[in-house]
Design a protein around this motif. Structure first.
Motif, PDB file in Angstrom:
ATOM      1  N   TYR A   1      -0.991   5.806   2.476  1.00 40.38           N
ATOM      2  CA  TYR A   1      -1.093   4.470   1.877  1.00 40.38           C
ATOM      3  C   TYR A   1      -1.879   3.464   2.713  1.00 40.38           C
ATOM      4  O   TYR A   1      -2.812   2.828   2.197  1.00 40.38           O
ATOM      5  CB  TYR A   1       0.300   3.961   1.490  1.00 40.38           C
ATOM      6  CG  TYR A   1       0.725   4.550   0.168  1.00 40.38           C
ATOM      7  CD1 TYR A   1       0.692   3.822  -1.000  1.00 40.38           C
ATOM      8  CD2 TYR A   1       1.084   5.904   0.078  1.00 40.38           C
ATOM      9  CE1 TYR A   1       1.023   4.385  -2.227  1.00 40.38           C
ATOM     10  CE2 TYR A   1       1.405   6.487  -1.136  1.00 40.38           C
ATOM     11  CZ  TYR A   1       1.370   5.728  -2.288  1.00 40.38           C
ATOM     12  OH  TYR A   1       1.676   6.295  -3.497  1.00 40.38           O
TER      13      TYR A   1
ATOM     14  N   TYR B   1      -5.492   4.667   2.625  1.00 40.74           N
ATOM     15  CA  TYR B   1      -6.088   4.492   1.297  1.00 40.74           C
ATOM     16  C   TYR B   1      -6.550   3.054   1.085  1.00 40.74           C
ATOM     17  O   TYR B   1      -7.682   2.806   0.623  1.00 40.74           O
ATOM     18  CB  TYR B   1      -5.073   4.872   0.217  1.00 40.74           C
ATOM     19  CG  TYR B   1      -5.426   4.389  -1.167  1.00 40.74           C
ATOM     20  CD1 TYR B   1      -6.390   5.034  -1.938  1.00 40.74           C
ATOM     21  CD2 TYR B   1      -4.793   3.255  -1.714  1.00 40.74           C
ATOM     22  CE1 TYR B   1      -6.725   4.580  -3.214  1.00 40.74           C
ATOM     23  CE2 TYR B   1      -5.118   2.800  -2.986  1.00 40.74           C
ATOM     24  CZ  TYR B   1      -6.083   3.459  -3.733  1.00 40.74           C
ATOM     25  OH  TYR B   1      -6.412   2.998  -4.987  1.00 40.74           O
ATOM     26  N   TYR B   2      -5.702   2.095   1.434  1.00 43.03           N
ATOM     27  CA  TYR B   2      -6.067   0.693   1.212  1.00 43.03           C
ATOM     28  C   TYR B   2      -7.165   0.228   2.161  1.00 43.03           C
ATOM     29  O   TYR B   2      -8.006  -0.609   1.789  1.00 43.03           O
ATOM     30  CB  TYR B   2      -4.822  -0.193   1.319  1.00 43.03           C
ATOM     31  CG  TYR B   2      -3.939  -0.112   0.092  1.00 43.03           C
ATOM     32  CD1 TYR B   2      -4.400  -0.576  -1.141  1.00 43.03           C
ATOM     33  CD2 TYR B   2      -2.657   0.430   0.147  1.00 43.03           C
ATOM     34  CE1 TYR B   2      -3.611  -0.491  -2.284  1.00 43.03           C
ATOM     35  CE2 TYR B   2      -1.854   0.524  -0.997  1.00 43.03           C
ATOM     36  CZ  TYR B   2      -2.347   0.059  -2.206  1.00 43.03           C
ATOM     37  OH  TYR B   2      -1.573   0.149  -3.342  1.00 43.03           O
TER      38      TYR B   2
ATOM     39  N   ARG C   1     -10.295   1.580   0.718  1.00 41.61           N
ATOM     40  CA  ARG C   1     -10.619   0.799  -0.478  1.00 41.61           C
ATOM     41  C   ARG C   1     -11.330  -0.493  -0.102  1.00 41.61           C
ATOM     42  O   ARG C   1     -12.345  -0.861  -0.699  1.00 41.61           O
ATOM     43  CB  ARG C   1      -9.337   0.487  -1.248  1.00 41.61           C
ATOM     44  CG  ARG C   1      -9.544  -0.280  -2.543  1.00 41.61           C
ATOM     45  CD  ARG C   1      -8.295  -1.009  -2.979  1.00 41.61           C
ATOM     46  NE  ARG C   1      -7.905  -2.062  -2.033  1.00 41.61           N
ATOM     47  CZ  ARG C   1      -6.897  -2.904  -2.219  1.00 41.61           C
ATOM     48  NH1 ARG C   1      -6.166  -2.804  -3.311  1.00 41.61           N
ATOM     49  NH2 ARG C   1      -6.598  -3.829  -1.321  1.00 41.61           N
TER      50      ARG C   1
ATOM     51  N   TYR D   1       5.514   1.510  -3.501  1.00 45.90           N
ATOM     52  CA  TYR D   1       4.994   0.158  -3.273  1.00 45.90           C
ATOM     53  C   TYR D   1       5.115  -0.201  -1.793  1.00 45.90           C
ATOM     54  O   TYR D   1       6.152   0.063  -1.170  1.00 45.90           O
ATOM     55  CB  TYR D   1       5.761  -0.852  -4.115  1.00 45.90           C
ATOM     56  CG  TYR D   1       5.611  -0.657  -5.608  1.00 45.90           C
ATOM     57  CD1 TYR D   1       4.363  -0.699  -6.219  1.00 45.90           C
ATOM     58  CD2 TYR D   1       6.735  -0.441  -6.418  1.00 45.90           C
ATOM     59  CE1 TYR D   1       4.225  -0.531  -7.601  1.00 45.90           C
ATOM     60  CE2 TYR D   1       6.611  -0.278  -7.795  1.00 45.90           C
ATOM     61  CZ  TYR D   1       5.354  -0.318  -8.381  1.00 45.90           C
ATOM     62  OH  TYR D   1       5.226  -0.151  -9.736  1.00 45.90           O
TER      63      TYR D   1
ATOM     64  N   GLU E   1      -0.692  -4.221  -6.268  1.00 50.07           N
ATOM     65  CA  GLU E   1      -0.131  -2.869  -6.336  1.00 50.07           C
ATOM     66  C   GLU E   1       0.728  -2.646  -7.584  1.00 50.07           C
ATOM     67  O   GLU E   1       1.058  -1.505  -7.904  1.00 50.07           O
ATOM     68  CB  GLU E   1       0.682  -2.549  -5.086  1.00 50.07           C
ATOM     69  CG  GLU E   1       1.954  -3.364  -4.932  1.00 50.07           C
ATOM     70  CD  GLU E   1       2.739  -2.966  -3.674  1.00 50.07           C
ATOM     71  OE1 GLU E   1       2.354  -2.009  -2.998  1.00 50.07           O
ATOM     72  OE2 GLU E   1       3.738  -3.645  -3.384  1.00 50.07           O
TER      73      GLU E   1
ATOM     74  N   THR F   1      -0.801  -0.151  -9.766  1.00 54.54           N
ATOM     75  CA  THR F   1      -1.029   1.208  -9.278  1.00 54.54           C
ATOM     76  C   THR F   1       0.010   2.170  -9.852  1.00 54.54           C
ATOM     77  O   THR F   1       1.114   1.767 -10.218  1.00 54.54           O
ATOM     78  CB  THR F   1      -0.966   1.284  -7.745  1.00 54.54           C
ATOM     79  OG1 THR F   1       0.335   0.893  -7.296  1.00 54.54           O
ATOM     80  CG2 THR F   1      -2.024   0.395  -7.116  1.00 54.54           C
TER      81      THR F   1
ATOM     82  N   ALA G   1       0.704   8.568  -6.538  1.00 60.62           N
ATOM     83  CA  ALA G   1      -0.458   9.107  -5.830  1.00 60.62           C
ATOM     84  C   ALA G   1      -0.829  10.460  -6.438  1.00 60.62           C
ATOM     85  O   ALA G   1       0.012  11.351  -6.541  1.00 60.62           O
ATOM     86  CB  ALA G   1      -0.135   9.271  -4.351  1.00 60.62           C
TER      87      ALA G   1
ATOM     88  N   VAL H   1      -3.066   6.183  -6.977  1.00 59.45           N
ATOM     89  CA  VAL H   1      -3.472   6.061  -5.578  1.00 59.45           C
ATOM     90  C   VAL H   1      -4.106   7.388  -5.179  1.00 59.45           C
ATOM     91  O   VAL H   1      -3.533   8.454  -5.382  1.00 59.45           O
ATOM     92  CB  VAL H   1      -2.257   5.745  -4.677  1.00 59.45           C
ATOM     93  CG1 VAL H   1      -2.614   5.884  -3.198  1.00 59.45           C
ATOM     94  CG2 VAL H   1      -1.742   4.339  -4.967  1.00 59.45           C
ATOM     95  N   LYS H   2      -5.299   7.332  -4.621  1.00 62.40           N
ATOM     96  CA  LYS H   2      -6.042   8.549  -4.270  1.00 62.40           C
ATOM     97  C   LYS H   2      -5.483   9.209  -3.016  1.00 62.40           C
ATOM     98  O   LYS H   2      -5.076   8.541  -2.078  1.00 62.40           O
ATOM     99  CB  LYS H   2      -7.514   8.182  -4.036  1.00 62.40           C
ATOM    100  CG  LYS H   2      -8.420   9.360  -3.737  1.00 62.40           C
ATOM    101  CD  LYS H   2      -9.853   8.888  -3.525  1.00 62.40           C
ATOM    102  CE  LYS H   2     -10.772  10.047  -3.169  1.00 62.40           C
ATOM    103  NZ  LYS H   2     -12.167   9.570  -2.937  1.00 62.40           N
TER     104      LYS H   2
END
Length: 447
Positions: A216, A219-220, A223, A308, A314, A317, A320, A396-397
């Protein structure tokens, strides 16, 4: 995981050391008789029996011997190094994304022209190597999040003063925290020992936190920087990582200091036996719930909430979704074994019988044309399938395949365990993450 592996290399990922030679009296897996066979080195413990069943079915159909070996928890790379040096090495093995390919490029085959590769429905899911060649194909698309028991939540929602009256009101970290802490305060009335199942931080059992949860903040950050990888990471979202991890630790069936002794099996048993209302895991976890002796959770009550962490936006979202489980054929194996292995994968991914069996046994959503109409039958698999078509929420990737190494994840797990036990503060977790990420990425480029 981990298919993880969670576990895992995932994981996810994580596995039980067992070797099963199937139909040993059939054709040799060494290729010594000129026909060839298959030797699959698997890293998914929860899928071991399924792979045995699939292999047995293929052997019965084709007469080709298939050997399935599952590496011990957290030792996939080590086991692979040992096995490839033997006279009868694995003919089929897993690559953990681009990092895995970097380690095993000399053994990875060019699968660009394979029949099963051409049958993929989304080529962006293939693992590309040098000169943009396909060097690994995904076994499945998977998803993970916070699994919850709807029956327990329904009981909470009916309580006076509940912080929410329906699951769809739980959007974003602040509301999740409010609900969880109120449920924890009311755990006796709810008949549970804690909201979250045990946080498993025993070595080799920590992939849900050092891989899946660690996904997480990375990922952010990716991003924000509009990138797919970074040589150096700032861990901008370190506090967000800490907040969700703390929420798990402080509202659990166990004390944080007990986490280092707990396994994933312990955690899933907490959920299956109704001791906990929630547990972070993936769709592969259904078998770990349903097969627990004394399981009290009904299939219709098992659902996903997104994870979360307190990042703006989020609430839009989803869980994942991604893959880390890429399969490749050992280019150093005997020619007959390579052909036999390619034939096995062609059957698994393009044949009506093979794909149906794999979909049923592995409960997978695979990105191949033959799987288009094969919807998963388990409750969590169904939710992953639904998430793939949900246009209102963005999955979420999975970016953890870009993590520097398995050793990096293992050491991160140790730092998280020290934090949970109170012997180290969070600053040490962040410092390790940032400095070791940079040094390992640099070493990998120089090697």
């Amino acid at each position: 995981m981990r298919l993880i592996s969670r576990r895992s290399m995932l994981g996810g990922t994580a596995v039980l050391a067992v070797a099963a030679t199937l139909a040993a009296c059939s054709k040799s897996s060494s290729g010594s008789d000129g026909d060839g066979g298959v030797y699959f080195l698997n890293f998914k413990p929860e899928s071991e029996q399924a792979f045995k069943d699939i292999a047995a079915a293929y052997t019965k159909k084709s007469g080709v011997a298939v050997k399935v070996v599952t590496a011990a928890s957290g030792t996939y790379e080590q086991t692979l190094k040992s096995e490839v040096a033997k006279s009868n090495p694995p003919t089929l093995f897993n690559l953990n994304g681009p990092v895995g390919y970097g380690n095993w490029k000399e053994y990875a085959s060019d699968l660009s022209d394979a029949d099963f590769t051409k049958q993929m429905t989304d080529m962006s899911l293939a693992l590309k190597g040098d000169e943009d060649k396909v060097v690994g194909v995904p076994l499945a698309i998977e998803g993970y999040g916070i699994i919850y028991n709807a029956a327990i939540l329904k009981k909470y929602f009916a309580m006076e003063g509940a912080k929410a009256t329906a699951v769809d009101q739980i959007k974003g970290f602040d509301k999740l925290k409010e609900v969880v802490e109120d449920m924890q305060a009311k755990k006796a009335d709810l008949g549970i020992e804690g909201v979250f199942a045990a946080t498993s931080l025993s070595p080799g059992e920590d992939w849900r936190w050092q891989t899946h949860l660690a996904n997480y903040p990375v990922y952010y950050e990716y991003r924000d920087d509009k990138v797919d990888d970074l040589d150096e990471i700032k861990l901008t979202y370190s506090d967000n990582y800490k907040k969700i991890f703390d929420l798990y630790l402080n509202n659990s069936t166990i004390k944080p200091t007990e986490a280092s002794a707990k396994t994933v099996t312990d955690s899933m048993a907490d959920f299956a036996l109704g001791k906990a209302a929630m547990v972070q895991n993936g769709n592969w976890g259904w078998s770990q719930i349903s097969e627990v002796s004394g399981n009290t959770v009904k299939a219709e009550d098992v659902h996903f909430l997104p994870i979360y962490v307190g990042v703006s936006g989020e609430d839009k979202t989803n869980i994942a979704i991604g893959t880390e489980n890429y399969l490749t054929i050992n280019s150093q194996a005997a020619e007959g074994d390579q052909k036999a292995t390619k034939d096995f994968l062609t059957w698994l991914f393009t044949d009506a019988e093979g794909s149906k069996l794999a979909a049923e046994k592995l409960s997978i959503i695979a990105p191949y044309k033959a799987y288009a109409e094969l919807a998963p039958s388990d409750p969590l698999g169904k939710e992953v399938a639904a998430a793939l078509t949900n246009k209102d929420l963005t999955p979420v990737k999975w970016v953890f395949p870009t993590f520097p190494s398995q050793d990096f994840k293992d050491q991160l797990g140790q730092h998280l365990a020290q934090y949970a036990s109170g012997s180290a503060d969070w600053a040490k977790v962040k410092d390790f993450f940032v400095t070791t990420w940079a040094s390992e990425k640099k070493s990998a480029k120089e090697s």
